[in-house]
Design a protein around this motif. Sequence first.
Motif, PDB file in Angstrom:
ATOM      1  N   ASP A  82      -4.233  -0.957  -9.426  1.00  0.00           N
ATOM      2  CA  ASP A  82      -3.749  -2.177 -10.037  1.00  0.00           C
ATOM      3  C   ASP A  82      -4.834  -3.261  -9.918  1.00  0.00           C
ATOM      4  OD1 ASP A  82      -2.225  -4.929  -9.418  1.00  0.00           O
ATOM      5  OD2 ASP A  82      -1.010  -3.706 -10.770  1.00  0.00           O
TER       6      ASP A  82
ATOM      7  N   ARG B  63       5.773  -4.285 -15.833  1.00  0.00           N
ATOM      8  CA  ARG B  63       6.777  -3.843 -14.873  1.00  0.00           C
ATOM      9  C   ARG B  63       7.887  -4.869 -15.017  1.00  0.00           C
ATOM     10  NH1 ARG B  63       4.916  -3.007  -8.959  1.00  0.00           N
ATOM     11  NH2 ARG B  63       4.413  -0.943  -9.689  1.00  0.00           N
TER      12      ARG B  63
ATOM     13  N   ARG C 102       1.068  -5.966 -16.025  1.00  0.00           N
ATOM     14  CA  ARG C 102       0.367  -5.178 -15.004  1.00  0.00           C
ATOM     15  C   ARG C 102      -0.850  -4.521 -15.651  1.00  0.00           C
ATOM     16  NH1 ARG C 102       2.498   0.091 -11.860  1.00  0.00           N
ATOM     17  NH2 ARG C 102       1.061  -0.046 -10.111  1.00  0.00           N
TER      18      ARG C 102
END
Length: 105
Positions: free
Chosen positions: A33, A68, A73
């Motif tokens: 991420d 999300r 994201r």
Amino acid sequence: MSATPRWQDLDRLIHEPARLMIVTLLYAVEEADFLYLLHETGLTKGNLSTHLSKLEEAGYVRITKTFRGKIPRTLVALTPEGRQAFETYRQRLSHLIHPPIQGDP
């Protein structure tokens, strides 16, 4: 690559310290991420984005933007080309640090 290791043989795109840190982190995982990379590298959002863009332009990383729930994201992963480039970089750097002894196979 020549028989004698040379610093010029290193991938300059990966050799830059911030990008080396990013690629090293990504090499150990399937994907990461953006916020994880931000935290682990200590870079600013803009600086991280710039380095990721350069790696993406070279075909070394794949950037996927998802959500999300309603929260955006950004996921980053090394491409097969990026993984191979990093492995080659590591091998060449290793030869520079520990050059083969004359007469070794």
